[in-house]
Design a protein around this motif. Structure first.
Motif, short mmCIF file in Angstrom:
data_model
loop_
_atom_site.label_atom_id
_atom_site.label_comp_id
_atom_site.label_asym_id
_atom_site.label_seq_id
_atom_site.Cartn_x
_atom_site.Cartn_y
_atom_site.Cartn_z
N LEU A 100 0.83 -1.20 0.00
CA LEU A 100 0.00 0.00 0.00
C LEU A 100 0.86 1.25 0.00
CD1 LEU A 100 -2.74 1.39 0.11
CD2 LEU A 100 -2.69 1.13 2.61
N GLN A 149 2.19 2.01 -3.40
CA GLN A 149 1.16 2.58 -4.28
C GLN A 149 0.90 4.05 -3.95
OE1 GLN A 149 -2.49 0.30 -4.79
NE2 GLN A 149 -1.44 -1.56 -4.13
N ILE A 150 0.80 4.36 -2.65
CA ILE A 150 0.52 5.73 -2.26
C ILE A 150 1.65 6.66 -2.69
CG2 ILE A 150 0.28 7.28 -0.27
CD1 ILE A 150 -1.18 4.99 1.16
N ARG A 177 1.61 7.16 -6.50
CA ARG A 177 0.50 8.01 -6.95
C ARG A 177 0.76 9.48 -6.58
NH1 ARG A 177 -2.87 5.50 -10.67
NH2 ARG A 177 -3.20 3.35 -10.04
N LYS A 237 -9.72 1.82 5.09
CA LYS A 237 -9.19 0.82 4.16
C LYS A 237 -10.23 -0.28 3.93
CE LYS A 237 -4.43 1.40 5.87
NZ LYS A 237 -3.27 0.69 6.47
N TRP A 289 -9.21 3.34 -2.94
CA TRP A 289 -8.46 3.52 -4.18
C TRP A 289 -7.40 4.59 -3.97
CZ3 TRP A 289 -8.88 -0.01 -7.82
CH2 TRP A 289 -10.08 -0.70 -7.95
N PRO A 290 -6.14 4.34 -4.31
CA PRO A 290 -5.11 5.37 -4.16
C PRO A 290 -5.45 6.67 -4.87
CG PRO A 290 -4.08 3.25 -4.56
CD PRO A 290 -5.55 3.05 -4.76
N LEU A 335 -7.31 8.86 -2.52
CA LEU A 335 -6.43 9.47 -1.53
C LEU A 335 -5.74 10.69 -2.12
CD1 LEU A 335 -4.15 7.90 1.06
CD2 LEU A 335 -3.13 9.49 -0.55
#
Length: 223
Positions: free
Chosen positions: A14, A17-18, A21, A101, A104-105, A108
């Motif tokens: 996670l 990914q964050i 992005r 949680k 979708w990133p 965020l």
């Protein structure tokens, strides 16, 4: 140079990914993979913190409490817990947003973007909208120079609306910000508190109803 964001998330997948992005969106993320007790000296120079609650090292709520002793940097909380009491506690401790949680990133990133568009209000800042004056440091409210006695909950309601003057806030988000479900009731009681607050503020639509959505802070002109 993009705005700097501190991501505190121990989940490798996670967190990756964050960070990706945020970087793709033009931000400069710094990633911590464990909780650390924060002080003025150890907090990086960032404009927003993305904070997971379940962290090795230091519990996220404790980290949030540390942070609010010396900083008003916006905090977006991440949690696998969808319990209302947890959301209320995080918001009362000073979180600006709460995401459950899984998410979708992309969402965020949009919440980060929205939060960074808003001005950050310091604890001692005075907000004036029309004839209404809200002193966050002294926790005082006045209308046309005359002090208005409000309850703790009524002040928190005004302070929440004052973060986004003229913008609608949903009833659910306001309820999470200002109501303790064990003491103040639930979202259904929010309208009652708003009605009492309006009577205290007197003539003028300072707390305006946005039908189908919630409320916003107005300039005091009649609806």
């Amino acid at each position: 140079m993009g705005k700097k964001v501190l991501v505190i998330e121990d989940d490798q997948e996670l967190g990756t990914q964050i960070v990706k992005r945020l970087r793709d969106a033009g931000y400069e993320p710094t990633w911590w993979k464990e909780g650390r007790r924060l002080s003025r000296e150890t907090l990086p120079d960032v404009e927003l913190v993305v904070l997971d609650l379940m962290l090795p090292g230091t519990y996220g709520m404790d980290l949030l409490k540390d942070l609010r002793v010396f900083s008003e940097v916006p905090v977006l909380v991440l949690s696998a817990r969808n319990d209302t009491a947890d959301k209320v506690r995080a918001l009362r401790l000073g979180a600006d947003d709460y995401m459950t949680k899984p998410f979708w990133p992309e969402e965020l990133v949009e919440r980060v973007r929205a939060r960074l568009r808003r001005p950050t209000l310091g604890r001692g800042e005075v907000v004036e909208v029309g004839a209404l004056r809200i002193d966050r440091g002294r926790r005082e409210v006045s209308v046309r120079g005359g002090r208005v006695e409000v309850t703790r909950l009524e002040f928190e309601l005004l302070a929440a609306l004052a973060e986004r003057p003229g913008e609608a806030m949903t009833r659910s988000s306001l309820a999470e910000r200002v109501l303790d479900p064990e003491r103040d009731g639930t979202e259904r009681t929010l309208d009652v508190h708003v009605s009492r607050l309006r009577k205290k503020l007197g003539c003028g639509a300072f707390v305006e109803t946005v039908w189908g959505i919630g409320y916003r802070l107005g300039d005091g002109r009649d609806e």
